[in-house]
Design an enzyme around this catalytic site. Structure first.
Site, PDB file in Angstrom:
ATOM      1  N   CYS A 443     -16.239  -2.466 -20.175  1.00 29.96           N
ATOM      2  CA  CYS A 443     -16.057  -3.689 -19.339  1.00 29.96           C
ATOM      3  C   CYS A 443     -16.263  -5.140 -20.226  1.00 29.96           C
ATOM      4  O   CYS A 443     -15.577  -6.191 -20.071  1.00 29.96           O
ATOM      5  CB  CYS A 443     -16.736  -3.648 -18.369  1.00 29.96           C
ATOM      6  SG  CYS A 443     -18.560  -3.619 -18.394  1.00 29.96           S
ATOM      7  N   HIS A 585     -22.158  -4.717 -15.055  1.00 26.45           N
ATOM      8  CA  HIS A 585     -20.601  -4.900 -15.313  1.00 26.45           C
ATOM      9  C   HIS A 585     -20.448  -6.303 -15.699  1.00 26.45           C
ATOM     10  O   HIS A 585     -21.122  -7.249 -15.299  1.00 26.45           O
ATOM     11  CB  HIS A 585     -20.057  -4.775 -13.871  1.00 26.45           C
ATOM     12  CG  HIS A 585     -18.671  -4.999 -14.057  1.00 26.45           C
ATOM     13  ND1 HIS A 585     -17.835  -3.892 -14.802  1.00 26.45           N
ATOM     14  CD2 HIS A 585     -17.608  -5.677 -13.428  1.00 26.45           C
ATOM     15  CE1 HIS A 585     -16.468  -4.411 -14.800  1.00 26.45           C
ATOM     16  NE2 HIS A 585     -16.627  -5.452 -13.783  1.00 26.45           N
TER      17      HIS A 585
END
Length: 708
Positions: A443, A585
């Site tokens: 990510c 994330h």
């Protein structure tokens, strides 16, 4: 079984290879693959064509619908000799004509009457071909579809072929014509199809003479007249037509050779939606196929049915188009479970691949002691201003598909991390949007490329550059990392010392993370990425790790500014990118294009043209505290004023009328990379075609119904 029987013959050099060989020993050509996709056989009146075929040869006793070309399968014994035995030779040009032809196809000479002493076998008239086995993959190709044509009736309004049990057209709802009209229309189409098939077989000649043999229907007087006229007209353009057919055949063969099992299953599922075959969709789903997959240009060309298939269509689009309500319920359930997203990189895979090649070509390694990789192009991704021209309902759908709503909510509502300043978000048009990306260890790399080029790091190009830079410049980055970790620990009152072996072990772990696709990355990797981009990276993130109960577990340490401190300032750009961090994330934070206002900020006259978009990124948090600058050396560490001075050296900074210190991110659509601009336009066109009053689940009307 003899030794000759168990070997397989190469389709290119005809060399007979052992069964265990996956490539030809002589020419290294790939071994042909067998039939992949199957479906229930058609129940047509001409099923006697394949009567000699054993259904047990395929899975479940079903016959294939879509499968690789016959050139990609093991060769079978050709019936070419039988076909030649039934043809008659022209006495003028010696061309071999079909038995039912009354004139020579080449020179139009009259066929001679058969001599009383001539045997029926030599003349070809009155003889019946010997039955042979039909290749199941060719039983359903374009030429053999003539046998199943009696199952359909053609709509007189939109020309769509409907099933025999349909009382009205499924596309335009036009009632089915009476039996006389339907029979006449079917006869007309069958006659034209026979002519086209004869023409195709004639120009392919020996290349296609080994294909499945067809049983010719009785030739009527009307058919003979039409065929004669067609033969006279076509002779003028025979050479050009033959060349075009050969080029088209080679192109289709190349496409089929690139197809994998999943690709054939997807095409079979698409045809299954059109034909109403739910088993094909279930087979594609059970193989792990993506329900949201879109048809490419090559796949549409392979399907060869423009009235049904178009580039960009998904299974949901086809189910809506052909009103398959039962299939639509299943497909929409699958899509909703996957939380269907549609970002620009997904809409046009061909452009996305070109952009990835551009990124790989723009990566270079600096010569000298600090041999770090760097990008030569400055690209900043922004959402197009044309989004505001869309209807509100379409805008809402667009944002649902391109944004990560959970991240946006956590950074805006749960904690005032982004868009906390009304002055920046509203008056200065600097609202930040969190783009959706893959929720995996990639990510960080995805968000960096999304904030610059608008795509994923699917091929791990950026990860490889990250690993190589860390490895080749290990001494430089190791020194910065070690000093920063020591200072950070002491700032929290943790006074300890580690042996050099322990430092080396921790550093080796950081290096290993960069080389493993899918592995989570740390602050050091962001610092290296700032050097690869040659521009600052600002991370806005949550400050604490929390458990699922909401309990604070520790500091995240990601929020702050990462400067390319190991480069010369003249070698770097001052326009930063912004990333968001939430619970392990990373997300790209991008702005929307604006009109490039001048005189924004206290005493800041920007003097820019209207094409430039300026986004003001705050360098302080909601409590007006300066963001940390990561990986500073002992000489660069100091109080807040010294760090602010350092930020002004590496960034274009100004202070707004509200007293907020901000960094200016500049982007221009005109100066942006043309491939990125083209990709965004194609993505936006998808929403421009949506009608605001639509009631369909996927938000798209069937625009082409009237064209069918």
């Amino acid at each position: 079984m003899s030794e000759h029987g168990i070997k397989w013959a190469c389709e290119y050099c005809t060399y007979e290879n052992w069964p265990s060989a996956i490539k030809c020993t002589m020419c290294r050509a790939q071994r042909p693959s067998g039939t992949i996709i199957t479906e229930d056989p058609f129940k047509s009146g001409s099923s006697d064509v394949g009567r000699d075929w054993d259904p047990s040869s395929t899975e479940g006793g079903s016959s294939p619908l879509i499968c690789p070309d016959s050139s990609a399968r093991p060769r079978v014994k050709s019936s070419y000799s039988m076909e030649n035995a039934n043809k008659w030779s022209c006495h003028m040009c010696t061309y071999l004509n079909w038995p039912r032809a009354i004139r020579c196809t080449q020179c139009l000479s009259q066929r001679r009457t058969r001599s009383p002493t001539e045997s029926p076998q030599s003349s070809g008239s009155g003889s019946r071909p010997v039955a042979f086995s039909v290749d199941p993959c060719e039983e359903y190709n374009d030429r053999n579809k003539l046998n199943t044509r009696t199952q359909h009736w053609t709509c007189s309004v939109c020309t769509y072929e409907n099933w025999a049990k349909a009382k009205k057209c499924v596309v335009c709802d036009h009632p089915r014509p009476n039996n006389i009209e339907a029979i006449e229309l079917a006869e007309t189409e069958e006659a034209s199809s026979i002519i086209n098939e004869q023409d195709r077989a004639r120009w392919r000649g020996g290349c296609s003479s080994g294909n499945s043999q067809r049983r010719s229907p009785p030739t009527t007087k009307r058919d003979s007249e039409v065929k004669m006229d067609f033969q006279r007209i076509e002779l003028a353009g025979a050479v050009g037509t033959k060349e075009e057919l050969e080029v088209d055949f080679k192109k289709l063969k190349q496409i089929k050779n690139r197809m994998k099992k999943t690709d054939w299953l997807f095409l079979n599922a698409c045809v299954g939606v059109v034909e109403g075959d739910l088993a094909a969709i279930e087979a594609y789903k059970s193989s792990g196929g993506d329900i949201a997959r879109q048809l490419t240009a090559d796949e549409v060309r392979l399907l060869n049915r423009p009235s049904a298939f178009d580039v960009g269509y998904t299974l949901v689009h086809l189910a809506i188009r052909f009103q398959r309500q039962d299939m639509l319920a299943i497909l929409l359930t699958e899509v909703s479970q996957q939380a269907a997203k549609c970002i620009p990189a997904m809409v046009c895979p061909e452009l996305t691949e070109q952009i990835r090649r551009e990124i790989a070509a723009s990566l270079h390694q600096r010569k000298g002691d600090f041999a770090c990789y760097f990008l030569t192009d400055l690209v900043t991704f922004t959402l197009p201003a044309d989004i505001e021209d869309l209807p509100p309902t379409v805008q809402e759908k667009l944002f649902d598909e391109v944004l990560d709503r959970d991240v946006q909510k956590e950074l805006e509502e749960e904690s005032p991390i982004i868009n906390w300043s009304l002055e920046l978000a509203t008056r200065l048009d600097s609202r930040l949007y969190a783009l959706w990306n893959r929720t995996a260890g990639d990510c960080l790399l995805d968000s960096v490329l999304q904030a610059t080029w608008g795509i994923y790091d699917k091929d791990s190009v950026l990860r490889k550059a990250l690993h190589d830079s860390l490895h080749d410049c290990s001494h430089w980055f190791y020194t910065r990392w070690k000093d920063w970790e020591s200072w950070y620990s002491q700032s929290f009152g943790l006074h300890f010392s580690l042996r050099e072996e322990q430092w080396q072990e921790d550093w080796a772990f950081i290096l290993s993370l960069a080389s493993q696709p899918g592995a989570s990355l740390e602050q050091t990797h962001i610092f290296v990425l700032a050097h690869i981009l040659r521009r600052p990276i600002i991370v806005y993130g949550v400050k604490y790790y929390k458990s699922f109960r909401g309990e604070t577990l520790g500091y995240t340490r990601f929020q702050g500014v990462y400067l390319p401190l190991l480069w010369e300032q003249s070698f770097c750009w001052k326009s930063p990118i912004a990333l968001g961090y939430t619970r392990g994330h990373f997300s790209a934070l991008v702005a929307m294009e604006n009109d490039g206002y001048g005189n924004r900020g206290a005493g800041a006259n920007l003097n820019t043209d209207d094409d430039v978009t300026i986004t003001f990124l705050p360098l302080v948090d909601s409590e007006r505290k300066l963001l940390h600058v990561h990986f500073l050396s002992a000489q660069e560490l100091g109080n807040e004023e010294q760090q602010e001075k350092l930020l002004r050296e590496w960034l274009d900074c100004c202070v707004t009328e509200g007293g907020v210190l901000v960094a200016m991110q500049k982007s221009s659509r005109r100066r942006n990379h043309p491939l990125v601009t083209q990709m965004v336009e194609k993505w936006l066109d998808r929403y421009r075609q949506i009608r605001p009053c639509t009631s369909l689940s996927d938000g798209e009307e069937d625009e082409d119904d009237e064209d069918e």
